[in-house]
Design an enzyme around this catalytic site. Structure first.
Site, short mmCIF file in Angstrom:
data_model
loop_
_atom_site.label_atom_id
_atom_site.label_comp_id
_atom_site.label_asym_id
_atom_site.label_seq_id
_atom_site.Cartn_x
_atom_site.Cartn_y
_atom_site.Cartn_z
CG ASP A 105 -2.23 0.86 0.99
OD1 ASP A 105 -2.05 1.83 0.04
OD2 ASP A 105 -3.23 0.81 1.74
C1 BGC Z 1 -4.95 3.24 0.24
C2 BGC Z 1 -5.34 2.25 -1.08
C3 BGC Z 1 -4.84 3.11 -2.26
C4 BGC Z 1 -3.47 3.84 -2.41
C5 BGC Z 1 -3.32 4.63 -3.64
C6 BGC Z 1 -3.94 4.12 0.11
O1 BGC Z 1 -3.74 5.09 1.09
O2 BGC Z 1 -5.05 2.60 1.26
O3 BGC Z 1 -6.26 1.74 -0.94
O4 BGC Z 1 -5.21 2.19 -3.36
O5 BGC Z 1 -3.61 4.72 -1.16
O6 BGC Z 1 -4.38 5.67 -3.90
#
Ligand code: BGC
Length: 818
Positions: free
Chosen positions: A744
Site C-alpha cells: 500500500d
Molecule cells: C489506500 C489504497 C490506495 C492507495 C493509492 C492508500 O492510501 O489505502 O487503498 O489504493 O492509497 O491511492
C-alpha cells in the site's frame, strides 16, 4: 488509448450511466414494507440530509471524480414528482452550511493544538441537531438519511454517525405519523442503528450508487424497477457486536471473537440484532420448495423451486448454509456455502435454481494439526432466504475425521484464546443422512517454495523478450542489481530533500493524469513499458482534466484540492477523463448477483481500456469485522464467501479487457482505519485462515487477479508486507497466485503523526517476503534494497536471486498487459 479533447458528454458516459441505473435497484435492500409503494409520480414531501446532499460514494482514494451525479432531489424531479418540501430543504442547507463552518474550525483547532498539519483524512462530520418544521403538503413522504465515511478515519460511535440524532429520530417518527404513505430511505455506506425508528412503515437501504444514485431511487419509488438486494452484514445495535469493545485500539487490536464474526456470532450466541445477514424484502413475495438433495465426497447440491407469490415482478436470493458438528473445534451455528438469485419472476412465475458447493468447504482449520479438518458427526444443510429463515434440506454424516488440507501455521500466536460458546451443539440425528467415506477424500498437501536460484543471463532488450529471442529469465539474469531494484519500486520522482513526499499520493503516474501510481520508467532505454495504476473501487479514479507536457500527462487538479484548477499554458490542449461512478462495494455485494457485479466491473474495464490504463487498485475486499471500520463501504461483507465471490466477479469483469487487470486489496486484516499504517491486528491462526484470508483465497482461485496489494497493518507483530509466510507460502504456494504483490502507498516511511509503537516496514523485508513492489516508490526504498543486497548485517539481507525473483514476477505481468 484515447485522448478526449472536448469537454462534452461522450457516448460511453451515457451508456455506462444507463447500465449502472439499470443495475442499481439490485443493490437496494428493502428492510420494511407495508405495500404502499411503488407510487405514481405525485406530490411528495421529501425530507432529510440525503435529499439534496446525496452521497454517491465514500471519501478518500475510493472516491471517483465524476462530471456530475444525480441527487435524490434531481432524480425525483426528473421522474415527475412534485416536491412540496422545498422550504425544509432550503432551511436544511443553511443548517448544514453553519455546521460545516463550525466543524472545519474545530478540526483546524485540534490540528493546531496537537502541533500537526491538518491530516489529509478527516472524520466525516456527524449530522447536526436542528429544528425545522415538518409541514410540507401531501399525503406521501420520504426521509432520506445519509452518512458518509472514508479512508483514514473510522466511523464514530456517536449520534449523527452510527447512531441517529435526536433530530432524526424525532423527525422520522413525526413524518411517519403525519403522512399516510412514508418511506425511510437510507443513503448509507454501512450500518446505522435503526432501533429507535424500526417501527416506521417502510425502510429502504438505497445505499450509495454512484453517478445515477437519485435516478435509481426514483425508478424504484415509482415502480419502474424494484429493489432486490439483501444485506451482506448483520444489522444490530452497535454494542451487540463482539468487536465493538476494543475496536480501533491505537496499537494492538485483539480479534478475540475468533471466527465468530457477523452472523457467525449473532446466530451462535443468540445475540439480538435488527436485521439478519442475507435479509431483504421486495415489492412481491416468494415461496420456495426444495426439490432435491445430493451429496458425496466432492460436492453437495440442492435444487429448489422458487415461485413469485405476490403481485409485482421480483427476484429472490436463495441461500444454502451448513451447520458443522462441534468437536475439537467449536463451530458457528451456520455458515454460508452457496447462493443463487433468480431471474426476474413475474407474478405467479417460478424458476428452479441449483445451489452447489464443494464438500470440503465445510472443513475448519485446526491450528494444533495445522490442517483443515472435517470433524466426525452430522452436518446439517440449511436452505433459506436469510440467516434467520432457513430449514434443513439434507444431512451428511461422517464417522471419521478427514484432513482436507495439510498446511502449516503462518500467522503467529495471539496472547488470548478465541471466544468459545459455553455449550456445545446438540449432536443431530444421523437417520436418513448421506454417509460419506473418509477414504474417498484427497488431502491437499503443499510444496512450499525452495530458495530461488540465481538466473544467469545476457544483456538484452524488451524487444528481444517480445520477439522470443530471449526468455524472461535470461533477460532478468542480464539486468544489473540497480535495474532490478528499480523494477521493484514504483516510478518515484526524486523528491528533493525536504520535499513533500505526500504530494505523490493519488498522483504518481506520469502517463495517466490522476492515477495513483505507475511501474518504473527508469528502464525505458531497454524498452520496458510502464503499467499505470488508477484507484477504485467505485469506478475509475482519474483526473478529470489534464494537459500533456514533455510527453507527460499533467493533471489540472491536485488530488487534495479537486476544486482548484491549475492554469494552463497558452495554446495548450486540455484533455478530459470523465469516468462513471459505479455503486460502492457494499452495494455491489448486496445484489447477490454475480452477473450484475461482473458487468459493473466490465464497465470500469471498458473505461480503463479506453483511457489506456492497466492495473486497477481494486477490488477492495477486507472483511467487515465491525460496522465501525471507516472503509467498509469499499468492501463487501462480513462473510468470506460473499466477499470472495463478489471480488472474483469484479476481477473477471476487469480482466476481460485488453491490458487491464485487478489488484485485490488490502491483504490482509486491515479492518480498521485508526492508525492503519502501524496498528497490529492480533488474531488466531483459525480466524486468520477461515475468515480473513478466505475471501482472498476464493478470488485468487476463481478469477486469477494479476496483482495483490498488501496492507499497511501488522499481523501478530509483523507488517503484512514483510510476512513471507503470507505473501509467498500462502498466496503463491498454497493458492497458486501468479502475479505480483505491491505495498500500500508509502508503507516504508515514517509519516508525520504520533510515534509508531512498531518499527516501520522495510523495503528489503518486502522483497524478501515476496512483496515484489514498493508503491508509489521512494528513494529510500532504493537505498534500502541496495543496502540489503550489499550488507549481511541488514535485518533482511537479500540475495540477487531473491531480487530477481520479485522482478521476474513484475515483468511477467508487464509482458501480459503492455
Ligand atoms: C489506500 C489504497 C490506495 C492507495 C493509492 C492508500 O492510501 O489505502 O487503498 O489504493 O492509497 O491511492
Amino acid at each position: 488509448m484515447q485522448r478526449i479533447s472536448v469537454p462534452d458528454v461522450q457516448p460511453f458516459e451515457t451508456e455506462h450511466i444507463a447500465a449502472v441505473r439499470k443495475a442499481a435497484p439490485e443493490c437496494m435492500v428493502l428492510l420494511k414494507y407495508d405495500g404502499s409503494f411503488p407510487l405514481s409520480p405525485c406530490k411528495l414531501a421529501a425530507y432529510g440530509s440525503g435529499v439534496r446532499h446525496t452521497i454517491k460514494g465514500g471519501t478518500g482514494s475510493g472516491d471517483v471524480n465524476v462530471r456530475a451525479y444525480t441527487t435524490v432531489e434531481q432524480g425525483l424531479l426528473a421522474a415527475g414528482f412534485e416536491l412540496t418540501s422545498a422550504a425544509w430543504l432550503d432551511a436544511y442547507d443553511a443548517v448544514l452550511g453553519d455546521a460545516k463552518t463550525a466543524f472545519d474550525e474545530q478540526q483546524r483547532k485540534i490540528a493546531e493544538k496537537s502541533g500537526q498539519r491538518r491530516s489529509i483524512f478527516i472524520a466525516a462530520m456527524p449530522e447536526p441537531e436542528y429544528i425545522i418544521p415538518i409541514e410540507a403538503d401531501g399525503d406521501t413522504a420520504i426521509y432520506v438519511l445519509s452518512r458518509n465515511s472514508g479512508e483514514g478515519v473510522d466511523r464514530q460511535l456517536v449520534a449523527g454517525d452510527i447512531q441517529l440524532t435526536e433530530t432524526e429520530v424525532r423527525d422520522i417518527c413525526t413524518i411517519s405519523a403525519k403522512y399516510e404513505k412514508f418511506m425511510l430511505v437510507l443513503n448509507v455506506g454501512g450500518m446505522v442503528d435503526l432501533t429507535p425508528v424500526r417501527d416506521v412503515q417502510n425502510i429502504l437501504i438505497m445505499s450509495q450508487l454512484g453517478t445515477p444514485t437519485g435516478d435509481a431511487l426514483a425508478d424504484v419509488l415509482c415502480g419502474k424497477a424494484y429493489p432486490s438486494g439483501k444485506l451482506t452484514m448483520t444489522w444490530a445495535p452497535i454494542e451487540n457486536y463482539p468487536s465493538t469493545l476494543g475496536f480501533g485500539a491505537f496499537n494492538d487490536t485483539r480479534y478475540t471473537e475468533g471466527v465468530f464474526v457477523g452472523y457467525r456470532y449473532f446466530d451462535t450466541f443468540a445475540a439480538a440484532h435488527t436485521y439478519p445477514f442475507g435479509y431483504g424484502l421486495g415489492y412481491t413475495t416468494f415461496a420456495y420448495n426444495a426439490l432435491s438433495f445430493r451429496a458425496d465426497e466432492q460436492a453437495v447440491t440442492v435444487t429448489v423451486e422458487v415461485r413469485n407469490t405476490g403481485k409485482y415482478a421480483g427476484k429472490e436470493v436463495m441461500q444454502l448454509y451448513y451447520s458443522a458438528p462441534d468437536g475439537k473445534l467449536s463451530k458457528p451455528a451456520k455458515e454460508l456455502a452457496a447462493f443463487a438469485k433468480t431471474q426476474e419472476l413475474q407474478s405467479g412465475e417460478s424458476q428452479t435454481l441449483t445451489l452447489s458447493f464443494s464438500t470440503e468447504q465445510m472443513a475448519s482449520y485446526n491450528a494444533q494439526q495445522a490442517a483443515y479438518i472435517l470433524e466426525p458427526g452430522v452436518y446439517d444443510i440449511l436452505l433459506g432466504t436469510d440467516a434467520d429463515h432457513v430449514c434443513s434440506c439434507g444431512r451428511i454424516v461422517l464417522y471419521d475425521e478427514v484432513t482436507t488440507q495439510q498446511l502449516y501455521n503462518v500467522g503467529g500466536t495471539p496472547d488470548f484464546d478465541d471466544l468459545k460458546p459455553t455449550n456445545a451443539k446438540q449432536p443431530l440425528d444421523a437417520a436418513g443422512a448421506v454417509c460419506l467415506d473418509k477414504t474417498k477424500f484427497v488431502t491437499m498437501k503443499v510444496d512450499y517454495a525452495a530458495k530461488p536460484v540465481e538466473y544467469q543471463g545476457i544483456r538484452g532488450t524488451w524487444e528481444d523478450v517480445k520477439s522470443g529471442k530471449l526468455s524472461l529469465e535470461a533477460f532478468v539474469g542480464g539486468l544489473s542489481n540497480e535495474q532490478l531494484a528499480y523494477l521493484c519500486i514504483g516510478n518515484y520522482k526524486d523528491v528533493a530533500e525536504g520535499g513533500n513526499v505526500l504530494e505523490v499520493i493519488g498522483n504518481a503516474s506520469t502517463h495517466i493524469a490522476g492515477a495513483a501510481g505507475e511501474t518504473t520508467n527508469r528502464l525505458t532505454e531497454l524498452g520496458i513499458p510502464a503499467l499505470t495504476m488508477p484507484d477504485g473501487p467505485a469506478g475509475l479514479r482519474l483526473s478529470t482534466e489534464y494537459v500533456v507536457r514533455n510527453g507527460n500527462a499533467v493533471s489540472l487538479y491536485s488530488s487534495f484540492n479537486p476544486t482548484h484548477r491549475k492554469a494552463t499554458e497558452p495554446g495548450e490542449q486540455v484533455y478530459y477523463q470523465y469516468c462513471i461512478a459505479i455503486p460502492i462495494g457494499t452495494a455491489l455485494a448486496q445484489t447477490w448477483n454475480l452477473e450484475v457485479v461482473r458487468a459493473c466491473g466490465s464497465l470500469v474495464g471498458e473505461e480503463m481500456e479506453m483511457f489506456g490504463t492497466n492495473l486497477w487498485l481494486a477490488p477492495a475486499m477486507n472483511i467487515y469485522r465491525s460496522p465501525l471500520c471507516g472503509r467498509n463501504f469499499e468492501y463487501y461483507s462480513e462473510d468470506p464467501l460473499v466477499t470472495g465471490l463478489t471480488a472474483a466477479a469484479v476481477t473477471e469483469g476487469i480482466q476481460a479487457h485488453r491490458g487491464c487487470a485487478a489488484t485485490i486489496k488490502h491483504f490482509c486484516c486491515n479492518n480498521q482505519e485508526t492508525n492503519r499504517r502501524d496498528s497490529n491486528s492480533i488474531l488466531s491462526e483459525r480466524a486468520l485462515r477461515e475468515i480473513y484470508l478466505k475471501g482472498f483465497e476464493i478470488c485468487v482461485h476463481k478469477a486469477h487477479p494479476h496483482c495483490v496489494m498488501s496492507s499497511y497493518n501488522l499481523i501478530n507483530g509483523v507488517h503484512a508486507n514483510n510476512r513471507r509466510c503470507l505473501l509467498t507460502d500462502v498466496l503463491r504456494d498454497e493458492w497458486g497466485f501468479e502475479g505480483f504483490v505491491m505495498t500500500d502507498w508509502l508503507s516504508t516511511i515514517d509519516l508525520p503523526g504520533p510515534e509508531p509503537e512498531y518499527p516501520i516496514a522495510s523495503a528489503g523485508g518486502c522483497i524478501q517476503a515476496g512483496n515484489d513492489m514498493m508503491m508509489p516508490g521512494l528513494p529510500c526504498d532504493f537505498e534500502d534494497i541496495m543496502d540489503a543486497l550489499a550488507n549481511e548485517t541488514h535485518p533482511y539481507h537479500l540475495t540477487r536471486a531473491q531480487l530477481q525473483q520479485d522482478a521476474l514476477r513484475i515483468l511477467k505481468v508487464i509482458e501480459k498487459l503492455a
